[in-house]
Design an enzyme around this catalytic site. Sequence first.
Site, PDB file in Angstrom:
ATOM      1  N   ASP A  15      -4.480  -7.001 -14.948  1.00  0.00           N
ATOM      2  CA  ASP A  15      -5.905  -6.934 -15.259  1.00  0.00           C
ATOM      3  C   ASP A  15      -6.570  -8.305 -15.054  1.00  0.00           C
ATOM      4  OD1 ASP A  15      -8.239  -5.751 -16.020  1.00  0.00           O
ATOM      5  OD2 ASP A  15      -7.792  -5.718 -18.166  1.00  0.00           O
ATOM      6  N   ASN A  63      -9.295   4.416 -12.905  1.00  0.00           N
ATOM      7  CA  ASN A  63      -9.817   3.520 -11.861  1.00  0.00           C
ATOM      8  C   ASN A  63     -10.398   4.303 -10.688  1.00  0.00           C
ATOM      9  OD1 ASN A  63      -7.111   1.060 -12.098  1.00  0.00           O
ATOM     10  ND2 ASN A  63      -9.036   1.193 -13.219  1.00  0.00           N
TER      11      ASN A  63
HETATM   12  C1  FPP Z   1      -7.612  -4.415 -12.731  1.00  0.00           C
HETATM   13  O1  FPP Z   1      -8.443  -5.557 -12.678  1.00  0.00           O
HETATM   14  C2  FPP Z   1      -6.882  -4.289 -11.494  1.00  0.00           C
HETATM   15  C3  FPP Z   1      -6.950  -3.213 -10.667  1.00  0.00           C
HETATM   16  C4  FPP Z   1      -7.785  -2.044 -10.920  1.00  0.00           C
HETATM   17  C5  FPP Z   1      -6.210  -3.178  -9.396  1.00  0.00           C
HETATM   18  C6  FPP Z   1      -4.914  -3.949  -9.369  1.00  0.00           C
HETATM   19  C7  FPP Z   1      -4.535  -4.182  -7.969  1.00  0.00           C
HETATM   20  C8  FPP Z   1      -3.928  -5.293  -7.504  1.00  0.00           C
HETATM   21  C9  FPP Z   1      -3.501  -6.397  -8.368  1.00  0.00           C
HETATM   22  C10 FPP Z   1      -3.625  -5.480  -6.080  1.00  0.00           C
HETATM   23  C11 FPP Z   1      -3.081  -4.275  -5.457  1.00  0.00           C
HETATM   24  C12 FPP Z   1      -1.812  -4.493  -4.786  1.00  0.00           C
HETATM   25  C13 FPP Z   1      -1.479  -3.738  -3.712  1.00  0.00           C
HETATM   26  C14 FPP Z   1      -0.146  -3.810  -3.128  1.00  0.00           C
HETATM   27  C15 FPP Z   1      -2.445  -2.844  -3.087  1.00  0.00           C
HETATM   28  P1  FPP Z   1     -10.003  -5.366 -12.813  1.00  0.00           P
HETATM   29  O2  FPP Z   1     -10.600  -5.282 -11.460  1.00  0.00           O
HETATM   30  O3  FPP Z   1     -10.301  -4.219 -13.714  1.00  0.00           O
HETATM   31  O4  FPP Z   1     -10.424  -6.715 -13.457  1.00  0.00           O
HETATM   32  P2  FPP Z   1     -11.599  -6.962 -14.482  1.00  0.00           P
HETATM   33  O5  FPP Z   1     -11.155  -6.366 -15.788  1.00  0.00           O
HETATM   34  O6  FPP Z   1     -11.692  -8.454 -14.544  1.00  0.00           O
HETATM   35  O7  FPP Z   1     -12.845  -6.334 -13.939  1.00  0.00           O
END
Ligand code: FPP
Length: 228
Positions: A15, A63
Amino acid sequence: MDENRIPLHIGLIMDGNGRWAKKRLMPRSYGHNAGMNAMIKIAEHAQNLGVKYLTVYTLSTENLLRPEEELEGLYALFRKYFKKNLQKLYNSGAGVKVIGDVSVLPEDVQVLLRDGENNSPKDAAFTLIFAINYGARSEILRACNLAVERGEKLDGSGLDAYLYTHGVPDPDLIIRTGGEKRLSNFLLYQAAYSELYFTDVLFPDFDEAELDKAIAEYSKRERRFGKI
Ligand code: FPP
């Protein structure tokens, strides 16, 4: 580091990509790309430490409600990762596994994920498990329905056979980056006795030293599994 206390299976809730990007006045996709690079390094490091399974929460069922543009960016990252990085992983004796309902993803991404799994070594020393369109409640309901369809009354470990994670030991340690202290529908059944580790570090900044810190903390915990 005490090798006896290296977790066999780590779950990772990645996250903070969006906030990391925002701090740099960049779009969320920039944060996800940095998150993917962090994930690659963490997987390599975990493998080197002797971890056998690393489950990364790449996309939750919730998501999938995000704007199409952000989802397209994530699908592009799956394409990039599965086309460019798998061979290196295979060469190191490792493989991949995918958990979740991938049937809603673009067809070409589904093919890449399936091939990625099918071409993985059968006796992989390390397995990187991608949770994609994964939600623990859906996983448990799916498992119950499969058992009902087969007329099976579940008992004890019976449910395990129907979970996506069948054959994978429960996570010993679950790490969540980005400051929130919750599991957000990640491996709820399997996490019954997992040690939980929360850090404020945003995922793109979660590096090898941060993983070492989480494992050091884990190794100090006394795990009783409900016994005294
Ligand atoms: C949450 O952070 C993260 C996700 C929804 C996606 C996680 C994906 C990756 C780390 C990369 C993917 C890897 C591959 C191999 C495709 P957020 O965007 O919700 O963060 P925030 O809470 O700061 O908004």
